[in-house]
Design an enzyme around this catalytic site. Structure first.
Site, PDB file in Angstrom:
ATOM      1  N   GLY A 169       3.457   0.227  -3.512  1.00 39.43           N
ATOM      2  CA  GLY A 169       4.656  -0.593  -3.349  1.00 39.43           C
ATOM      3  C   GLY A 169       4.574  -1.813  -4.239  1.00 39.43           C
ATOM      4  O   GLY A 169       3.843  -1.840  -5.230  1.00 39.43           O
ATOM      5  N   GLY A 170       5.301  -2.841  -3.842  1.00 43.13           N
ATOM      6  CA  GLY A 170       5.320  -4.077  -4.633  1.00 43.13           C
ATOM      7  C   GLY A 170       3.941  -4.696  -4.777  1.00 43.13           C
ATOM      8  O   GLY A 170       3.720  -5.521  -5.678  1.00 43.13           O
ATOM      9  N   GLY A 404       4.542  -1.581 -43.826  1.00 39.62           N
ATOM     10  CA  GLY A 404       4.669  -2.643 -42.824  1.00 39.62           C
ATOM     11  C   GLY A 404       3.413  -2.772 -41.992  1.00 39.62           C
ATOM     12  O   GLY A 404       3.071  -3.879 -41.540  1.00 39.62           O
ATOM     13  N   ALA A 405       2.711  -1.664 -41.812  1.00 34.83           N
ATOM     14  CA  ALA A 405       1.500  -1.706 -40.998  1.00 34.83           C
ATOM     15  C   ALA A 405       0.432  -2.586 -41.654  1.00 34.83           C
ATOM     16  O   ALA A 405      -0.388  -3.202 -40.972  1.00 34.83           O
ATOM     17  CB  ALA A 405       0.977  -0.294 -40.765  1.00 34.83           C
TER      18      ALA A 405
HETATM   19  C1  HXC Z   1      -0.259  -2.681   9.027  1.00 33.25           C
HETATM   20  C2  HXC Z   1      -1.548  -0.915   8.389  1.00 33.25           C
HETATM   21  C3  HXC Z   1      -0.849  -0.815   7.167  1.00 33.25           C
HETATM   22  C4  HXC Z   1       0.182  -1.748   6.927  1.00 33.25           C
HETATM   23  C5  HXC Z   1      -2.347   0.721   7.200  1.00 33.25           C
HETATM   24  N1  HXC Z   1      -2.454   0.061   8.358  1.00 33.25           N
HETATM   25  N2  HXC Z   1      -1.363   0.213   6.454  1.00 33.25           N
HETATM   26  N3  HXC Z   1      -1.252  -1.847   9.307  1.00 33.25           N
HETATM   27  N4  HXC Z   1       0.437  -2.663   7.888  1.00 33.25           N
HETATM   28  N5  HXC Z   1       0.859  -1.735   5.789  1.00 33.25           N
HETATM   29  C6  HXC Z   1      -3.398   0.330   9.420  1.00 33.25           C
HETATM   30  C7  HXC Z   1      -3.150   1.638  10.112  1.00 33.25           C
HETATM   31  O1  HXC Z   1      -2.227   1.465  11.142  1.00 33.25           O
HETATM   32  C8  HXC Z   1      -4.532   1.977  10.645  1.00 33.25           C
HETATM   33  O2  HXC Z   1      -4.782   1.232  11.803  1.00 33.25           O
HETATM   34  C9  HXC Z   1      -5.437   1.428   9.574  1.00 33.25           C
HETATM   35  O3  HXC Z   1      -4.680   0.471   8.850  1.00 33.25           O
HETATM   36  C10 HXC Z   1      -5.928   2.485   8.624  1.00 33.25           C
HETATM   37  O4  HXC Z   1      -4.815   3.237   8.188  1.00 33.25           O
HETATM   38  P1  HXC Z   1      -4.796   4.828   8.201  1.00 33.25           P
HETATM   39  O5  HXC Z   1      -3.383   5.216   8.048  1.00 33.25           O
HETATM   40  O6  HXC Z   1      -5.560   5.333   9.365  1.00 33.25           O
HETATM   41  O7  HXC Z   1      -5.644   5.125   6.929  1.00 33.25           O
HETATM   42  P2  HXC Z   1      -5.429   6.270   5.847  1.00 33.25           P
HETATM   43  O8  HXC Z   1      -5.232   7.593   6.546  1.00 33.25           O
HETATM   44  O9  HXC Z   1      -6.558   6.154   4.916  1.00 33.25           O
HETATM   45  O10 HXC Z   1      -4.087   5.910   5.098  1.00 33.25           O
HETATM   46  C11 HXC Z   1      -4.039   4.760   4.315  1.00 33.25           C
HETATM   47  C12 HXC Z   1      -2.587   4.494   3.897  1.00 33.25           C
HETATM   48  C13 HXC Z   1      -1.677   4.534   5.143  1.00 33.25           C
HETATM   49  C14 HXC Z   1      -2.157   5.612   2.920  1.00 33.25           C
HETATM   50  C15 HXC Z   1      -2.539   3.173   3.182  1.00 33.25           C
HETATM   51  O11 HXC Z   1      -2.219   3.669   6.138  1.00 33.25           O
HETATM   52  C16 HXC Z   1      -0.297   4.098   4.873  1.00 33.25           C
HETATM   53  O12 HXC Z   1       0.529   4.864   4.323  1.00 33.25           O
HETATM   54  N6  HXC Z   1       0.007   2.854   5.284  1.00 33.25           N
HETATM   55  C17 HXC Z   1       1.334   2.323   5.132  1.00 33.25           C
HETATM   56  C18 HXC Z   1       1.586   1.985   3.696  1.00 33.25           C
HETATM   57  C19 HXC Z   1       2.912   1.318   3.529  1.00 33.25           C
HETATM   58  O13 HXC Z   1       3.974   1.922   3.645  1.00 33.25           O
HETATM   59  N7  HXC Z   1       2.836  -0.006   3.321  1.00 33.25           N
HETATM   60  C20 HXC Z   1       3.979  -0.803   3.130  1.00 33.25           C
HETATM   61  C21 HXC Z   1       4.342  -0.568   1.666  1.00 33.25           C
HETATM   62  S1  HXC Z   1       5.601  -1.594   1.181  1.00 33.25           S
HETATM   63  P3  HXC Z   1      -5.725   1.791  12.967  1.00 33.25           P
HETATM   64  O14 HXC Z   1      -5.677   0.732  13.989  1.00 33.25           O
HETATM   65  O15 HXC Z   1      -5.141   3.083  13.400  1.00 33.25           O
HETATM   66  O16 HXC Z   1      -7.074   1.967  12.358  1.00 33.25           O
HETATM   67  C22 HXC Z   1       4.822  -2.858   0.575  1.00 33.25           C
HETATM   68  C23 HXC Z   1       5.765  -3.798   0.020  1.00 33.25           C
HETATM   69  C24 HXC Z   1       5.053  -4.854  -0.717  1.00 33.25           C
HETATM   70  O17 HXC Z   1       3.675  -2.982   0.574  1.00 33.25           O
HETATM   71  C25 HXC Z   1       6.131  -5.656  -1.376  1.00 33.25           C
HETATM   72  C26 HXC Z   1       5.574  -6.765  -2.166  1.00 33.25           C
HETATM   73  C27 HXC Z   1       6.665  -7.433  -2.898  1.00 33.25           C
END
Ligand code: HXC
Length: 514
Positions: A169-170, A404-405
């Site tokens: 993501g971002g 040019g290079a």
């Molecule tokens: C809160 C999160 C989290 C998040 C993971 N966790 N991502 N908690 N916010 N963004 C937590 C999970 O709930 C889990 O908690 C623990 O971290 C480990 O995650 P798992 O899913 O068990 O691990 P894994 O299977 O390895 O998967 C990793 C992952 C997945 C692919 C990153 O967790 C995932 O898809 N997370 C969401 C990603 C996402 O959509 N993020 C927002 C993107 S938008 P527990 O307690 O069960 O251990 C964004 C915008 C930024 O980031 C913008 C900036 C401008």
């Protein structure tokens, strides 16, 4: 009294466990080190001082008020690498997936601000699920605070990103704003939208590795600079990268003299250029033989291989090397190589790193793909970068410097300080055959044997014009040098230009052709 001290130790030990032993074990099972283990491997032994160990998030939504972990998913602080100060953050995937909360961002911003105040590099280790979903816009605000600092810090202190897990993501934009990105093969990825979203929107089926793995970003997209086989190798190589860099734009890089003789001749260089001008040779061999101890840290080695960029030392001083690679696309400049080298030249100029350029370039790569892709604008980036650079610039034309290079590749006309050519150099508007075909078109057409005529006029053109002496007579080449003497002459040039001072006209900032 002792109870209070014991309590502090206990709280610190608890904080060090992050999200708990079972999550640490899960991290290890994936072949990944934890946030703190990574800092241990990166920094000098016992040098790391952690800050904000006890900071917790402030979120009360979605039951978060019942889940607090000291440190809140990122380990921050300072320490040393090879005795030089550095500020670091390391996202802790065992705590809420290393996700970025408002307080977590504040911790990162704190060490960034400190680094700028004292003029020390920043290294960020990324291993995070992105924005802390429970915090919503507060987390997005945190990201933007980090981005703003990345931008203001750019060109002030070196910023290095290690991607050692998810970065999606971002969130990818903080590393993208830093000077270097290193990734771990197989366990790290960077993308704006993951495989599931890609499948929904474009119906393409890809794995995370294909979409944003280390190999993808170091060979296809050019987003990352280095791909390493595991966490430890990456962290060791970051130390090596760090050793070449200054602490800030106000300081020179550290001098590390390994005692390689500055006057060292290498007679094999006299035989590097093949007799046939169409045959390639490996420019890396020249670089290895010229720099101190053959120690060349190549950057973006797997991407746009027709140009080589990297850091090395001459007489112990860091230099940035830019070199055409005749082994790939005959060393032509194209879109990817122009952008790759332009960014590197600007990095070196920001951070007082002299530029050594080796030229063997038959021109810009022709074709629809290049023209429609905007080679005019992208090639201009490299020209712009060399032209605005005020660090010492030493250039060696080893063979071809056409069209040019020739101008673009740190020529005398772009304020090159010392421009040398090897005796084989061909400095001309274009290659002898192409030139002869144009200026002797009528003679060739009217000849009884056009092929023989073409060969004859090509040879005549080459003998008269495809050499370094015309440019040398005009002072565009400062000297024609023996290949075996290249190291001594470059070092002499760098010594002479050390302390060079040059101002650009006042401006708010320039308008690089983006
Ligand atoms: C809160 C999160 C989290 C998040 C993971 N966790 N991502 N908690 N916010 N963004 C937590 C999970 O709930 C889990 O908690 C623990 O971290 C480990 O995650 P798992 O899913 O068990 O691990 P894994 O299977 O390895 O998967 C990793 C992952 C997945 C692919 C990153 O967790 C995932 O898809 N997370 C969401 C990603 C996402 O959509 N993020 C927002 C993107 S938008 P527990 O307690 O069960 O251990 C964004 C915008 C930024 O980031 C913008 C900036 C401008």
């Amino acid at each position: 009294m002792w109870e209070i001290i014991a309590k502090l130790d206990q709280l610190r030990d608890e904080a060090c466990l992050g999200g708990g032993q079972h999550r640490i074990d899960a991290q290890h099972r994936r072949g990944k080190l934890t946030a703190r283990e990574r800092l241990e491997a990166l920094m000098d032994p016992d040098s790391f001082e952690e800050l904000d160990t006890f900071v917790e998030h402030q979120c009360t939504d979605f039951g978060m008020d019942k889940t607090h972990v000291a440190g809140d998913g990122v380990v921050t602080g300072y320490g040393t690498i090879y005795g030089r100060r550095v500020f670091v953050f390391s996202q802790d995937f065992t705590v809420f997936g290393g996700s970025l909360s408002e307080t977590n961002a504040r911790k990162i911003c704190k060490i960034m601000d400190m680094a700028v105040k004292v003029g020390a590099p920043i290294i960020g280790i990324n291993d995070s699920g992105g924005a802390r979903i429970q915090e919503g816009v507060a987390s997005l605000a945190g990201y933007a605070e980090v981005f703003q600092r990345n931008v203001l810090t750019s060109g002030v202190v070196p910023q290095i990103s290690a991607i050692m897990g998810p970065c999606a993501g971002g969130a990818v934009y903080s590393p993208a704003l830093t000077d270097f990105i290193a990734m771990v093969k197989g366990s790290s990825y960077m993308f704006l939208t993951g495989p599931d979203v890609v499948k929904t929107v474009t119906h393409e089926e890809v794995t995370a590795e294909q979409l944003g793995g280390a190999v993808t970003h170091t060979t296809r997209s050019g987003v990352a600079d280095f791909a390493f086989s595991n966490d430890l190798v990456l962290l060791k190589q970051l130390r090596r990268l760090f050793s070449f860099l200054p602490s800030s734009n106000r300081e020179p890089p550290p001098r590390i003299d390994i005692g390689d003789d500055p006057k060292r001749h290498d007679l094999s260089l006299d035989y590097l250029i093949p007799n046939d001008p169409q045959r390639p040779y490996d420019m890396k061999e020249l670089i290895d033989k010229v720099v101190d101890g053959g120690d060349f840290l190549e950057i973006q080695a797997g991407y746009a291989k027709n140009i080589l960029i990297g850091l090395a030392r001459m007489e112990g001083y860091t230099v940035g090397i830019v070199a055409n690679q005749p082994m790939v696309l005959a060393g032509c400049l194209d879109i990817a190589s122009s952008v790759k080298a332009a960014r590197f030249v600007r990095f070196c100029d920001c951070f007082n790193i002299p530029l050594v350029t080796f030229v063997d370039v038959p021109g810009f790569l022709p074709g629809m793909q290049q023209e429609l892709g905007g080679i005019i604008k992208h090639g201009a980036k490299l020209l712009f970068a060399f032209a605005e650079a005020t660090v010492p610039k030493v250039t060696v034309i080893t063979r071809k410097a056409y069209g040019g290079a020739y101008d673009v590749m740190s020529s005398k006309h772009l304020r090159g300080d010392l421009n040398y050519a090897w005796p084989h150099a061909e400095i001309a508007v274009m290659g002898p055959k192409g030139a002869a075909e144009i200026i002797f078109r009528n003679e060739i057409r009217d000849s009884e044997d056009p092929a023989a005529k073409l060969q004859q006029v090509t040879e005549a053109y080459a003998a008269n014009f495809a050499n370094p002496f015309i440019a040398a007579r005009k002072g565009f080449i400062d000297d024609v040098i023996m290949p075996h003497d290249t190291r001594r002459r470059i070092i002499g040039g760098l010594r002479t230009m050390a302390g060079k001072k040059m101002e650009l006209p006042w401006k708010k900032h320039d308008n690089l052709p983006l």
